[in-house]
Design an enzyme around this catalytic site. Structure first.
Site, PDB file in Angstrom:
ATOM      1  N   ARG A  87       0.840  -1.202   0.000  1.00  0.00           N
ATOM      2  CA  ARG A  87       0.000   0.000   0.000  1.00  0.00           C
ATOM      3  C   ARG A  87       0.873   1.250   0.000  1.00  0.00           C
ATOM      4  O   ARG A  87       1.908   1.280   0.644  1.00  0.00           O
ATOM      5  CB  ARG A  87      -0.882  -0.017   1.254  1.00  0.00           C
ATOM      6  CG  ARG A  87      -2.351  -0.163   0.951  1.00  0.00           C
ATOM      7  CD  ARG A  87      -3.143  -0.482   2.182  1.00  0.00           C
ATOM      8  NE  ARG A  87      -3.140   0.586   3.177  1.00  0.00           N
ATOM      9  CZ  ARG A  87      -3.812   0.518   4.322  1.00  0.00           C
ATOM     10  NH1 ARG A  87      -4.527  -0.548   4.605  1.00  0.00           N
ATOM     11  NH2 ARG A  87      -3.764   1.497   5.186  1.00  0.00           N
ATOM     12  N   ARG A 107       1.548   7.948  10.564  1.00  0.00           N
ATOM     13  CA  ARG A 107       0.228   7.400  10.916  1.00  0.00           C
ATOM     14  C   ARG A 107       0.173   7.009  12.390  1.00  0.00           C
ATOM     15  O   ARG A 107      -0.848   7.191  13.047  1.00  0.00           O
ATOM     16  CB  ARG A 107      -0.085   6.182  10.037  1.00  0.00           C
ATOM     17  CG  ARG A 107      -0.491   6.577   8.622  1.00  0.00           C
ATOM     18  CD  ARG A 107      -0.371   5.437   7.642  1.00  0.00           C
ATOM     19  NE  ARG A 107      -1.252   4.330   7.926  1.00  0.00           N
ATOM     20  CZ  ARG A 107      -1.080   3.086   7.455  1.00  0.00           C
ATOM     21  NH1 ARG A 107      -0.026   2.816   6.690  1.00  0.00           N
ATOM     22  NH2 ARG A 107      -1.936   2.152   7.742  1.00  0.00           N
TER      23      ARG A 107
HETATM   24  P1  AP5 Z   1      -4.349  -5.431   9.057  1.00  0.00           P
HETATM   25  O1  AP5 Z   1      -5.437  -6.339   9.488  1.00  0.00           O
HETATM   26  O2  AP5 Z   1      -4.283  -5.024   7.636  1.00  0.00           O
HETATM   27  O3  AP5 Z   1      -4.268  -4.161  10.050  1.00  0.00           O
HETATM   28  P2  AP5 Z   1      -5.209  -2.900  10.205  1.00  0.00           P
HETATM   29  O4  AP5 Z   1      -5.340  -2.633  11.657  1.00  0.00           O
HETATM   30  O5  AP5 Z   1      -6.462  -3.058   9.406  1.00  0.00           O
HETATM   31  O6  AP5 Z   1      -4.237  -1.817   9.579  1.00  0.00           O
HETATM   32  P3  AP5 Z   1      -4.532  -0.622   8.551  1.00  0.00           P
HETATM   33  O7  AP5 Z   1      -3.199  -0.168   8.030  1.00  0.00           O
HETATM   34  O8  AP5 Z   1      -5.565  -1.008   7.567  1.00  0.00           O
HETATM   35  O9  AP5 Z   1      -5.064   0.437   9.529  1.00  0.00           O
HETATM   36  P4  AP5 Z   1      -5.125   1.927   9.363  1.00  0.00           P
HETATM   37  O10 AP5 Z   1      -5.982   2.242  10.510  1.00  0.00           O
HETATM   38  O11 AP5 Z   1      -3.850   2.641   9.339  1.00  0.00           O
HETATM   39  O12 AP5 Z   1      -5.638   2.110   7.854  1.00  0.00           O
HETATM   40  P5  AP5 Z   1      -7.065   2.327   7.194  1.00  0.00           P
HETATM   41  O13 AP5 Z   1      -7.145   1.561   5.953  1.00  0.00           O
HETATM   42  O14 AP5 Z   1      -8.140   2.189   8.215  1.00  0.00           O
HETATM   43  O15 AP5 Z   1      -2.962  -6.137   9.483  1.00  0.00           O
HETATM   44  C1  AP5 Z   1      -1.715  -5.527   9.151  1.00  0.00           C
HETATM   45  C2  AP5 Z   1      -0.714  -6.626   8.675  1.00  0.00           C
HETATM   46  O16 AP5 Z   1      -0.387  -7.470   9.774  1.00  0.00           O
HETATM   47  C3  AP5 Z   1      -1.297  -7.540   7.583  1.00  0.00           C
HETATM   48  O17 AP5 Z   1      -0.268  -7.860   6.673  1.00  0.00           O
HETATM   49  C4  AP5 Z   1      -1.755  -8.785   8.349  1.00  0.00           C
HETATM   50  O18 AP5 Z   1      -1.698  -9.946   7.555  1.00  0.00           O
HETATM   51  C5  AP5 Z   1      -0.779  -8.824   9.520  1.00  0.00           C
HETATM   52  N1  AP5 Z   1      -1.382  -9.304  10.762  1.00  0.00           N
HETATM   53  C6  AP5 Z   1      -2.650  -9.043  11.240  1.00  0.00           C
HETATM   54  N2  AP5 Z   1      -2.845  -9.647  12.426  1.00  0.00           N
HETATM   55  C7  AP5 Z   1      -1.665 -10.275  12.737  1.00  0.00           C
HETATM   56  C8  AP5 Z   1      -1.226 -11.085  13.858  1.00  0.00           C
HETATM   57  N3  AP5 Z   1      -2.037 -11.341  14.895  1.00  0.00           N
HETATM   58  N4  AP5 Z   1       0.034 -11.558  13.825  1.00  0.00           N
HETATM   59  C9  AP5 Z   1       0.869 -11.307  12.773  1.00  0.00           C
HETATM   60  N5  AP5 Z   1       0.524 -10.563  11.695  1.00  0.00           N
HETATM   61  C10 AP5 Z   1      -0.746 -10.057  11.670  1.00  0.00           C
HETATM   62  O19 AP5 Z   1      -6.964   3.877   6.831  1.00  0.00           O
HETATM   63  C11 AP5 Z   1      -6.055   4.339   5.860  1.00  0.00           C
HETATM   64  C12 AP5 Z   1      -6.120   5.842   5.777  1.00  0.00           C
HETATM   65  O20 AP5 Z   1      -7.442   6.248   5.369  1.00  0.00           O
HETATM   66  C13 AP5 Z   1      -5.883   6.600   7.084  1.00  0.00           C
HETATM   67  O21 AP5 Z   1      -4.508   6.796   7.332  1.00  0.00           O
HETATM   68  C14 AP5 Z   1      -6.658   7.900   6.809  1.00  0.00           C
HETATM   69  O22 AP5 Z   1      -5.914   8.762   5.981  1.00  0.00           O
HETATM   70  C15 AP5 Z   1      -7.851   7.417   6.029  1.00  0.00           C
HETATM   71  N6  AP5 Z   1      -9.007   7.120   6.893  1.00  0.00           N
HETATM   72  C16 AP5 Z   1      -9.622   5.908   7.046  1.00  0.00           C
HETATM   73  N7  AP5 Z   1     -10.641   5.994   7.915  1.00  0.00           N
HETATM   74  C17 AP5 Z   1     -10.676   7.284   8.339  1.00  0.00           C
HETATM   75  C18 AP5 Z   1     -11.488   7.987   9.265  1.00  0.00           C
HETATM   76  N8  AP5 Z   1     -12.470   7.387   9.938  1.00  0.00           N
HETATM   77  N9  AP5 Z   1     -11.224   9.305   9.447  1.00  0.00           N
HETATM   78  C19 AP5 Z   1     -10.258   9.931   8.783  1.00  0.00           C
HETATM   79  N10 AP5 Z   1      -9.446   9.330   7.906  1.00  0.00           N
HETATM   80  C20 AP5 Z   1      -9.639   8.000   7.681  1.00  0.00           C
HETATM   81 MG    MG Z   2      -7.244  -2.127   7.678  1.00  0.00          MG
END
Ligand code: AP5
Ligand code: MG
Ligand code: ZN
Length: 214
Positions: A160, A171
């Site tokens: 990503r 972040r």
């Molecule tokens: P994964 O499950 O992908 O983690 P995640 O918590 O979903 O991480 P994200 O990066 O998606 O969270 P985020 O909050 O930064 O991004 P979002 O898309 O919401 O797991 C991560 C990795 O670890 C994977 O490879 C997985 O396989 C591995 N893994 C998982 N569990 C594991 C375990 N137990 N052991 C080992 N490995 C493991 O947001 C992106 C952007 O969008 C933000 O930065 C912001 O700009 C915007 N945005 C989104 N929502 C909002 C909002 N509500 N308000 C304002 N801006 C927003």
């Molecule tokens: Mg996510």
């Protein structure tokens, strides 16, 4: 059952939310996924969101709140839903509460997937996302059968844009400033549940289903 997922970037919110959605047959609503789909489709919302996301900043509340409130009013959300990545600020939480209050509803659980910062960069640098269906993998912890190819749809896997180490650091600091206060907000409402997100994915999922029940 109405659930929100809290946790740092990379804590495993998306990984767990997907499994919860399957087990309990409720929609998985990820604001990050919604923005990435809009970026891919080249919509106005996508163009606006991208400028913030690429810097590791939050998209402004006014671009997020109405979108989510409209989504949870749709028919498929009658029996509940799981919100992943929303709310992320106190104003977002308040606007969700207000909208639910108007419908005579409230959230049941806020699941906080707790992972210390030192694990995060490692998780993010190994994460791979499918350009076709959005499935998420990890080069070490959740590898695909064939390297670089999605198990589900066969499309190509990418890192990503916002998973570069310097953007991940940003972040994380935005998370601590703006999102972490929600832990106390939901603790105060009596619905916060902590799970140790450093454990294996299946162990984390078991801990969550123990909380949610059956
Ligand atoms: P994964 O499950 O992908 O983690 P995640 O918590 O979903 O991480 P994200 O990066 O998606 O969270 P985020 O909050 O930064 O991004 P979002 O898309 O919401 O797991 C991560 C990795 O670890 C994977 O490879 C997985 O396989 C591995 N893994 C998982 N569990 C594991 C375990 N137990 N052991 C080992 N490995 C493991 O947001 C992106 C952007 O969008 C933000 O930065 C912001 O700009 C915007 N945005 C989104 N929502 C909002 C909002 N509500 N308000 C304002 N801006 C927003
Ligand atoms: Mg996510
Ligand atoms: Zn795919």
């Amino acid at each position: 059952m109405k659930i929100i997922m809290l946790g740092a970037p990379g804590a495993g919110k998306g990984t767990q939310a997907k499994k919860i959605a399957e087990k309990y047959q409720i929609p998985h609503i990820s604001t990050g996924d919604i923005f990435r789909a809009n970026i891919k489709d080249g919509t106005e919302l996508g163009k606006k969101a991208k400028t913030y996301m690429d810097q590791g900043l939050l998209v402004p509340d006014e671009l997020v709140c109405d979108l989510v409130v409209d989504r949870v009013k749709q028919d498929d959300c009658r029996n509940g839903y799981i919100l992943d990545g929303f709310p992320r600020t106190i104003p977002q939480a308040e606007s969700l509460d207000a909208a639910l209050g108007q419908m005579g509803e409230s959230l049941d659980f806020a699941i906080n997937v707790d992972v210390p910062d030192e694990h995060i960069v490692n998780r993010m640098s190994g994460r791979r996302a499918c350009v076709g269906c959005g499935a998420t993998y990890h080069t070490v912890y959740a590898p695909t059968k064939k390297e670089g190819v999605c198990d589900v749809c066969g499309a190509e896997l990418i890192l990503r844009d916002d998973d570069k180490p310097e953007t991940v650091q940003k972040r994380l600091s935005v998370y601590h400033d703006q999102t972490q206060p929600l832990i106390d907000y939901y603790r105060g409402k009596g619905i916060l549940k902590d799970v140790d997100g450093t454990k294996d994915m299946d162990v984390v999922f078991q801990a969550i289903t123990d909380i949610l029940g059956a």
